[in-house]
Design a protein around this motif. Sequence first.
Motif, PDB file in Angstrom:
ATOM      1  N   LEU A 211       4.793  76.296  40.274  1.00 15.72           N
ATOM      2  CA  LEU A 211       4.826  77.708  40.677  1.00 15.72           C
ATOM      3  C   LEU A 211       5.503  77.910  42.023  1.00 15.72           C
ATOM      4  CD1 LEU A 211       1.333  78.906  39.417  1.00 15.72           C
ATOM      5  CD2 LEU A 211       3.583  79.416  38.436  1.00 15.72           C
ATOM      6  N   GLU A 212       5.501  76.888  42.874  1.00 13.53           N
ATOM      7  CA  GLU A 212       6.251  76.974  44.133  1.00 13.53           C
ATOM      8  C   GLU A 212       7.744  77.107  43.855  1.00 13.53           C
ATOM      9  OE1 GLU A 212       5.345  73.626  46.589  1.00 13.53           O
ATOM     10  OE2 GLU A 212       3.249  74.207  46.838  1.00 13.53           O
ATOM     11  N   ASN A 213       8.203  76.477  42.784  1.00 18.18           N
ATOM     12  CA  ASN A 213       9.619  76.536  42.408  1.00 18.18           C
ATOM     13  C   ASN A 213       9.977  77.844  41.726  1.00 18.18           C
ATOM     14  OD1 ASN A 213      10.096  73.918  43.344  1.00 18.18           O
ATOM     15  ND2 ASN A 213       9.379  73.052  41.424  1.00 18.18           N
ATOM     16  N   ASN A 214       9.060  78.374  40.918  1.00 19.12           N
ATOM     17  CA  ASN A 214       9.334  79.581  40.152  1.00 19.12           C
ATOM     18  C   ASN A 214       8.012  80.283  39.867  1.00 19.12           C
ATOM     19  OD1 ASN A 214      10.103  81.557  38.359  1.00 19.12           O
ATOM     20  ND2 ASN A 214      11.350  80.210  37.083  1.00 19.12           N
ATOM     21  N   ALA A 215       7.690  81.288  40.645  1.00 13.96           N
ATOM     22  CA  ALA A 215       6.396  81.980  40.535  1.00 13.96           C
ATOM     23  C   ALA A 215       6.267  82.796  39.257  1.00 13.96           C
ATOM     24  CB  ALA A 215       6.183  82.884  41.743  1.00 13.96           C
ATOM     25  N   ALA A 216       7.371  83.048  38.558  1.00 19.30           N
ATOM     26  CA  ALA A 216       7.331  83.876  37.348  1.00 19.30           C
ATOM     27  C   ALA A 216       7.015  83.075  36.084  1.00 19.30           C
ATOM     28  CB  ALA A 216       8.658  84.602  37.173  1.00 19.30           C
ATOM     29  N   LEU A 217       6.863  81.770  36.204  1.00 17.93           N
ATOM     30  CA  LEU A 217       6.611  80.944  35.023  1.00 17.93           C
ATOM     31  C   LEU A 217       5.257  81.234  34.400  1.00 17.93           C
ATOM     32  CD1 LEU A 217       7.832  77.411  36.146  1.00 17.93           C
ATOM     33  CD2 LEU A 217       8.925  78.944  34.525  1.00 17.93           C
TER      34      LEU A 217
ATOM     35  N   ASP B 173      10.953  79.749  29.165  1.00 20.42           N
ATOM     36  CA  ASP B 173      10.137  80.889  29.570  1.00 20.42           C
ATOM     37  C   ASP B 173       8.712  80.470  29.902  1.00 20.42           C
ATOM     38  OD1 ASP B 173      12.230  82.729  29.062  1.00 20.42           O
ATOM     39  OD2 ASP B 173      11.743  82.645  26.925  1.00 20.42           O
TER      40      ASP B 173
ATOM     41  N   SER C  18      10.868  73.085  35.999  1.00 21.81           N
ATOM     42  CA  SER C  18      10.433  74.396  36.507  1.00 21.81           C
ATOM     43  C   SER C  18      11.460  74.982  37.467  1.00 21.81           C
ATOM     44  CB  SER C  18       9.066  74.276  37.187  1.00 21.81           C
ATOM     45  OG  SER C  18       9.162  73.559  38.404  1.00 21.81           O
ATOM     46  N   LYS C  19      12.314  74.145  38.023  1.00 28.20           N
ATOM     47  CA  LYS C  19      13.365  74.620  38.925  1.00 28.20           C
ATOM     48  C   LYS C  19      14.513  75.261  38.149  1.00 28.20           C
ATOM     49  CE  LYS C  19      12.429  71.041  42.346  1.00 28.20           C
ATOM     50  NZ  LYS C  19      12.952  69.828  42.999  1.00 28.20           N
ATOM     51  N   GLN C  20      14.631  74.919  36.879  1.00 29.90           N
ATOM     52  CA  GLN C  20      15.699  75.448  36.030  1.00 29.90           C
ATOM     53  C   GLN C  20      15.195  76.701  35.323  1.00 29.90           C
ATOM     54  OE1 GLN C  20      18.540  73.733  36.357  1.00 29.90           O
ATOM     55  NE2 GLN C  20      17.414  72.264  37.611  1.00 29.90           N
ATOM     56  N   SER C  21      16.088  77.435  34.728  1.00 23.21           N
ATOM     57  CA  SER C  21      15.688  78.639  33.988  1.00 23.21           C
ATOM     58  C   SER C  21      15.873  78.440  32.487  1.00 23.21           C
ATOM     59  CB  SER C  21      16.491  79.846  34.468  1.00 23.21           C
ATOM     60  OG  SER C  21      17.870  79.602  34.298  1.00 23.21           O
TER      61      SER C  21
END
Length: 87
Positions: free
Chosen positions: A51-57, A31, A25-28
């Motif tokens: 979600l703490e790492n990437n809220a857009a997931l 999607d 989740s830290k990586q992009s």
Amino acid sequence: MLLMSLCIITGAGAGIGKATAIELSKQSFFDGFAILGRNAEALAATVNEMLENNAALKIKTYPIWIFYLPWMRLSWILTTQKLRTTL
């Protein structure tokens, strides 16, 4: 046509599966995520950390139960929802 990269992780409620979900989740690279595990509460905790790492997931959870019937050489996976490739 919009293509989406989806990562499916089993055992995401604890151990290696949870660590994998959080690190990815830290990586992009992806999607969306479909995370599977036996404990719905543990999956919810994993989702919160992701979600703490990437809220857009986009993340869907699938509590599962696996039964193995050795005399029939079959494995049955029962889900509370139908697993879909779209989130």
